[in-house]
Design a protein around this motif. Structure first.
Motif, PDB file in Angstrom:
ATOM      1  N   GLN A 143       0.889  -1.233  -0.031  1.00  0.00           N
ATOM      2  CA  GLN A 143      -0.033   0.048   0.039  1.00  0.00           C
ATOM      3  C   GLN A 143       0.815   1.272   0.121  1.00  0.00           C
ATOM      4  OE1 GLN A 143      -3.110   0.418  -0.254  1.00  0.00           O
ATOM      5  NE2 GLN A 143      -3.268   2.396  -0.250  1.00  0.00           N
ATOM      6  N   LEU A 144       1.864   1.271   0.586  1.00  0.00           N
ATOM      7  CA  LEU A 144       2.942   2.245   0.953  1.00  0.00           C
ATOM      8  C   LEU A 144       3.422   2.498  -0.446  1.00  0.00           C
ATOM      9  CD1 LEU A 144       4.002   4.674   2.650  1.00  0.00           C
ATOM     10  CD2 LEU A 144       5.789   2.984   3.208  1.00  0.00           C
ATOM     11  N   GLY A 145       3.732   1.536  -1.162  1.00  0.00           N
ATOM     12  CA  GLY A 145       4.451   1.478  -2.534  1.00  0.00           C
ATOM     13  C   GLY A 145       3.429   2.152  -3.585  1.00  0.00           C
ATOM     14  N   LYS A 146       2.141   2.150  -3.407  1.00  0.00           N
ATOM     15  CA  LYS A 146       0.994   2.853  -4.494  1.00  0.00           C
ATOM     16  C   LYS A 146       1.430   4.070  -4.171  1.00  0.00           C
ATOM     17  CE  LYS A 146      -2.086  -1.290  -4.715  1.00  0.00           C
ATOM     18  NZ  LYS A 146      -3.459  -1.601  -4.074  1.00  0.00           N
ATOM     19  N   LEU A 147       1.455   4.604  -3.003  1.00  0.00           N
ATOM     20  CA  LEU A 147       1.600   5.848  -2.396  1.00  0.00           C
ATOM     21  C   LEU A 147       2.764   6.568  -2.763  1.00  0.00           C
ATOM     22  CD1 LEU A 147      -0.476   5.664   0.881  1.00  0.00           C
ATOM     23  CD2 LEU A 147      -1.203   6.755  -1.246  1.00  0.00           C
ATOM     24  N   SER A 148       3.715   5.858  -3.205  1.00  0.00           N
ATOM     25  CA  SER A 148       5.145   6.417  -3.201  1.00  0.00           C
ATOM     26  C   SER A 148       5.743   6.233  -4.706  1.00  0.00           C
ATOM     27  CB  SER A 148       6.150   5.377  -2.547  1.00  0.00           C
ATOM     28  OG  SER A 148       6.326   4.094  -2.762  1.00  0.00           O
ATOM     29  N   GLN A 149       4.677   6.079  -5.758  1.00  0.00           N
ATOM     30  CA  GLN A 149       5.368   6.278  -7.213  1.00  0.00           C
ATOM     31  C   GLN A 149       5.419   7.586  -7.457  1.00  0.00           C
ATOM     32  OE1 GLN A 149       5.601   3.335  -8.932  1.00  0.00           O
ATOM     33  NE2 GLN A 149       5.595   2.585  -6.753  1.00  0.00           N
ATOM     34  N   PRO A 183       1.709  11.279  -3.449  1.00  0.00           N
ATOM     35  CA  PRO A 183       2.004  12.161  -2.318  1.00  0.00           C
ATOM     36  C   PRO A 183       3.226  11.743  -1.413  1.00  0.00           C
ATOM     37  CG  PRO A 183       0.317  10.637  -1.972  1.00  0.00           C
ATOM     38  CD  PRO A 183       0.538  10.662  -3.091  1.00  0.00           C
ATOM     39  N   LEU A 184       3.848  10.451  -1.500  1.00  0.00           N
ATOM     40  CA  LEU A 184       5.009  10.084  -0.714  1.00  0.00           C
ATOM     41  C   LEU A 184       5.861   9.555  -1.515  1.00  0.00           C
ATOM     42  CD1 LEU A 184       3.079   7.933   2.007  1.00  0.00           C
ATOM     43  CD2 LEU A 184       3.670  10.100   2.069  1.00  0.00           C
ATOM     44  N   TYR A 185       6.307  10.155  -2.911  1.00  0.00           N
ATOM     45  CA  TYR A 185       7.274   9.773  -3.909  1.00  0.00           C
ATOM     46  C   TYR A 185       8.483  10.046  -3.110  1.00  0.00           C
ATOM     47  CZ  TYR A 185      10.287   9.830  -7.796  1.00  0.00           C
ATOM     48  OH  TYR A 185      11.306   9.652  -8.722  1.00  0.00           O
ATOM     49  N   LEU A 236      13.508   2.009   3.489  1.00  0.00           N
ATOM     50  CA  LEU A 236      12.193   1.563   3.485  1.00  0.00           C
ATOM     51  C   LEU A 236      11.996   0.453   2.296  1.00  0.00           C
ATOM     52  CD1 LEU A 236       9.999   4.557   4.577  1.00  0.00           C
ATOM     53  CD2 LEU A 236      11.095   2.838   6.175  1.00  0.00           C
ATOM     54  N   ILE A 237      11.349  -0.565   2.515  1.00  0.00           N
ATOM     55  CA  ILE A 237      10.914  -1.361   1.449  1.00  0.00           C
ATOM     56  C   ILE A 237       9.298  -1.139   1.017  1.00  0.00           C
ATOM     57  CG2 ILE A 237      10.542  -3.504   0.749  1.00  0.00           C
ATOM     58  CD1 ILE A 237      13.690  -3.148   0.940  1.00  0.00           C
ATOM     59  N   THR A 238       8.949  -0.455  -0.056  1.00  0.00           N
ATOM     60  CA  THR A 238       7.768  -0.242  -0.634  1.00  0.00           C
ATOM     61  C   THR A 238       7.091  -1.231  -1.664  1.00  0.00           C
ATOM     62  OG1 THR A 238       8.609   1.274  -2.268  1.00  0.00           O
ATOM     63  CG2 THR A 238       8.173   2.175   0.247  1.00  0.00           C
ATOM     64  N   TRP A 278      -4.074   7.584   5.476  1.00  0.00           N
ATOM     65  CA  TRP A 278      -3.709   7.363   4.125  1.00  0.00           C
ATOM     66  C   TRP A 278      -4.379   6.209   3.383  1.00  0.00           C
ATOM     67  CZ3 TRP A 278      -0.627  10.632   1.944  1.00  0.00           C
ATOM     68  CH2 TRP A 278       0.065  11.501   2.702  1.00  0.00           C
ATOM     69  N   ARG A 279      -5.575   5.726   4.019  1.00  0.00           N
ATOM     70  CA  ARG A 279      -6.158   4.936   3.416  1.00  0.00           C
ATOM     71  C   ARG A 279      -6.930   5.331   2.078  1.00  0.00           C
ATOM     72  NH1 ARG A 279      -8.219   1.159   7.100  1.00  0.00           N
ATOM     73  NH2 ARG A 279      -6.063   0.829   7.235  1.00  0.00           N
TER      74      ARG A 279
END
Length: 144
Positions: free
Chosen positions: A70-76, A80-82, A91-93, A142-143
């Motif tokens: 889920q964090l990986g989706k937000l860090s692309q 918002p979390l790129y 971290l591992i995303t 962040w959901r």
């Protein structure tokens, strides 16, 4: 509240059984709610490089109270979390890390699994969490 050793070992054993069922070798880490390593297993012939990844997946899941996928989706790029994977000493995303949330909705730790495809890593992590509770906090900002 932290996951205790007995429960950490239950999670490791359930995850190990799932890995055997999937015919793969895994590294499986459980951390407490402070991201401190509580229990760890490296199955025979599991990749040495997966040791660090499993531990970091567990830490990532507990740091942010969500699945690493889920964090990986937000860090692309454009999300918002790129770039977040460069924080916290790495971290591992991608999938394979899940929070451990008890029956009262309290984050007590996390499990991280590495050694196969990300799909298998996630399935093995889910098996570990399932014996202890759930992997999602009741409310999370962040959901998506």
């Amino acid at each position: 509240m932290h996951v205790n050793l007995e429960n950490a070992e239950k999670a490791i054993e359930a995850a190990r059984k799932k890995a055997v069922e999937l015919k793969t070798q895994m590294c499986i880490a459980v951390v407490d709610s402070g991201a401190n390593l509580k229990a760890f297993l490296r199955m025979d012939d599991a990749w040495v490089g997966s040791i660090d990844i499993a531990i970091k997946k567990a830490k990532t899941a507990v740091f942010f109270g969500m699945a690493t996928g889920q964090l990986g989706k937000l860090s692309q790029p454009g999300k918002p979390l790129y770039g977040i994977e460069h924080s916290n000493e790495g971290l591992i995303t991608f999938p394979g890390g899940l929070p451990i949330v008890d029956d009262d909705g309290v984050l007590v730790g996390a499990i991280g699994v590495s050694g196969s495809s990300v799909e298998n890593d996630h399935k093995v992590a889910e098996a570990g969490v399932k014996v202890l509770g759930v992997s999602e906090l009741p409310e999370h900002p962040w959901r998506t």
